[in-house]
Scaffold this motif. Structure first.
Motif, short mmCIF file in Angstrom:
data_model
loop_
_atom_site.label_atom_id
_atom_site.label_comp_id
_atom_site.label_asym_id
_atom_site.label_seq_id
_atom_site.Cartn_x
_atom_site.Cartn_y
_atom_site.Cartn_z
N ASP A 125 0.85 -1.19 0.00
CA ASP A 125 0.00 0.00 0.00
C ASP A 125 0.89 1.24 0.00
OD1 ASP A 125 -2.56 1.48 0.35
OD2 ASP A 125 -1.62 2.04 2.24
N ALA A 126 0.95 1.93 -1.14
CA ALA A 126 1.87 3.06 -1.29
C ALA A 126 1.48 4.25 -0.42
CB ALA A 126 1.93 3.48 -2.76
N GLN A 127 0.21 4.38 -0.06
CA GLN A 127 -0.21 5.52 0.74
C GLN A 127 0.36 5.46 2.16
OE1 GLN A 127 -1.97 8.21 -0.46
NE2 GLN A 127 -1.57 7.15 -2.40
N THR A 128 0.55 4.25 2.68
CA THR A 128 1.05 4.10 4.05
C THR A 128 2.35 3.32 4.11
OG1 THR A 128 -0.24 2.07 4.40
CG2 THR A 128 -1.31 4.17 4.97
N ASN A 129 2.90 2.94 2.95
CA ASN A 129 4.12 2.14 2.90
C ASN A 129 4.01 0.85 3.71
OD1 ASN A 129 5.16 5.11 2.35
ND2 ASN A 129 6.68 3.70 1.49
N LEU A 141 12.31 -13.44 6.55
CA LEU A 141 11.70 -12.40 7.37
C LEU A 141 10.91 -11.46 6.46
CD1 LEU A 141 14.63 -11.44 9.78
CD2 LEU A 141 12.86 -13.19 10.10
N PHE A 142 9.66 -11.18 6.86
CA PHE A 142 8.79 -10.32 6.08
C PHE A 142 8.43 -9.08 6.89
CE2 PHE A 142 8.40 -14.48 4.20
CZ PHE A 142 8.39 -14.20 2.83
N MET A 143 8.72 -7.91 6.28
CA MET A 143 8.54 -6.62 6.95
C MET A 143 7.10 -6.14 6.79
SD MET A 143 11.77 -6.29 7.74
CE MET A 143 11.91 -8.08 7.72
N CYS A 144 6.68 -5.31 7.73
CA CYS A 144 5.36 -4.67 7.63
C CYS A 144 5.44 -3.34 6.86
CB CYS A 144 4.81 -4.43 9.04
SG CYS A 144 3.14 -3.78 9.07
N HIS A 145 6.62 -2.75 6.81
CA HIS A 145 6.79 -1.47 6.11
C HIS A 145 8.12 -1.44 5.37
CE1 HIS A 145 3.37 0.39 8.16
NE2 HIS A 145 3.85 -0.09 9.29
N ASP A 146 8.14 -0.66 4.30
CA ASP A 146 9.42 -0.29 3.68
C ASP A 146 9.25 1.08 3.05
OD1 ASP A 146 12.21 -1.11 2.97
OD2 ASP A 146 11.45 -0.66 0.97
N TYR A 147 10.30 1.89 3.15
CA TYR A 147 10.26 3.28 2.69
C TYR A 147 11.29 3.55 1.60
CZ TYR A 147 7.44 3.65 6.87
OH TYR A 147 6.47 3.46 7.83
N GLY A 148 11.93 2.51 1.07
CA GLY A 148 12.88 2.70 -0.01
C GLY A 148 14.01 3.64 0.32
N PRO A 149 14.81 3.36 1.38
CA PRO A 149 15.89 4.28 1.75
C PRO A 149 16.82 4.57 0.57
CG PRO A 149 15.63 2.57 3.42
CD PRO A 149 14.77 2.17 2.27
N ASN A 150 17.23 5.84 0.49
CA ASN A 150 18.19 6.27 -0.55
C ASN A 150 17.69 6.02 -1.96
OD1 ASN A 150 20.19 7.04 1.44
ND2 ASN A 150 20.57 4.85 1.73
N GLY A 151 16.35 5.97 -2.10
CA GLY A 151 15.76 5.88 -3.42
C GLY A 151 15.70 4.49 -4.03
N ARG A 152 16.06 3.45 -3.27
CA ARG A 152 16.00 2.11 -3.85
C ARG A 152 14.55 1.67 -4.01
NH1 ARG A 152 13.95 -0.98 -0.13
NH2 ARG A 152 14.78 -1.17 1.98
#
Length: 297
Positions: free
Chosen positions: A21-25, A211-222
């Motif tokens: 979900d891109a609105q909440t990452n 391991l599966f994350m609940c969020h990701d914010y694409g650090p450094n543009g990745r």
């Protein structure tokens, strides 16, 4: 490393499908038993237009469509914790697909804390009864032929749980991807030192555990990513890799938390999620309202 409550069944590899979900990452998951049509849904999202006060279910409907297209049977709707950055769609999904809604048994601490913050009154039950199952440390449950177990991993919130299903672990906000580090620990009931110790419990799982994350914010543009392994986290996590001490982690985490703004959706999210994803009860006119505490958070 701290002991884990049950051996990990590395021979069982659940089929994991992610929904971002891109609105909440936020990343939600459908976790399917490879030997049957049974599945669980982890950390679903209900959409909200905060400014307009409108609820929608576009994100959840993607999951509904996937489950129906593949003929899956939903047995569990798992919440890893009471999220402060998105609203849960668990009741909506339950109404359409079935399944039991489960969360950690320390939800009662969160309900007590935020029941006061939002002045919910005595009609708001603070015993976790809004959920179908409260998981304690080491509790097991089944998804088709798979046996899953819950690990209490507090620190981000008091009620955070990591759910280990076969060779996969769903860590909620205990960890981010290695280049993202860890989640904040400054919410009421959160604690950086407790979070470090919970992370060590996760990193005590076998190295090949997914391991599966609940969020990701694409650090450094990745590009956005949500899957890693225990081995990768131990080698590369910027906050908690091998060799970083508890005191070092606490200093880093507390310093970073002081720079963070509150999540944009924290006010509606907490009021809804502590009710297992239900909206507050309507008033005598049938209208539903969310409260905005002043100087309370």
């Amino acid at each position: 490393m701290t002991a884990i409550p049950h051996p990990v069944d590395l021979a069982t590899r659940p089929e994991v499908t992610a929904f971002f979900d891109a609105q909440t990452n936020t990343v939600s998951y459908v976790v399917k038993d490879p030997g049957s049509r049974a599945c669980a849904i982890v950390d679903s999202v209900m959409d909200i237009d905060y400014a307009a006060g409108r609820i929608a279910y576009h994100s959840a409907d993607e999951i509904v469509a996937f489950v129906r297209e593949h003929g899956l049977e939903v047995e569990w709707l798992i919440e890893t914790h009471v999220h402060a950055d998105h609203l849960s769609a668990a009741p909506y999904l339950q109404g359409l697909l079935g399944g039991k809604i489960g969360i950690g048994d320390r939800i009662t601490i969160v309900q007590e804390t935020f029941g006061k913050v939002f002045n919910e009154g005595t009609e708001f039950q603070r015993d976790g009864s809004q959920f179908d199952r409260l998981f304690a440390e080491g509790d097991t449950y089944t998804i088709g032929g798979m046996t899953a177990f819950a690990m209490h991993t507090p620190g981000h919130t008091p009620a955070c749980m990591t759910h280990v299903i076969g060779d996969a672990a769903f860590v909620g906000d205990t960890l981010f991807m290695p280049d993202g580090g860890s989640a904040r620990a400054d919410f009421p009931g959160g604690d950086a030192r407790t979070l470090y110790r919970s992370i060590q419990r996760v990193l005590a799982l076998p190295p090949q555990t997914r391991l599966f994350m609940c969020h990701d914010y694409g650090p450094n543009g990745r590009d956005i990513r949500w899957e890693t392994t225990v081995a990768e986290q131990r080698a590369h996590n910027i906050h908690a890799r091998d060799g970083i001490t508890e005191d070092e982690f606490v200093r880093t985490r507390e310093a970073r938390d002081k720079t963070l703004d509150m999540p944009r959706l924290i006010i509606p999210s907490l009021q809804v999620n502590m009710r297992a994803g239900a909206l507050p009860p309507p008033d005598e006119r049938g209208k539903v309202f969310l409260k905005v505490p002043v100087n309370a958070l």
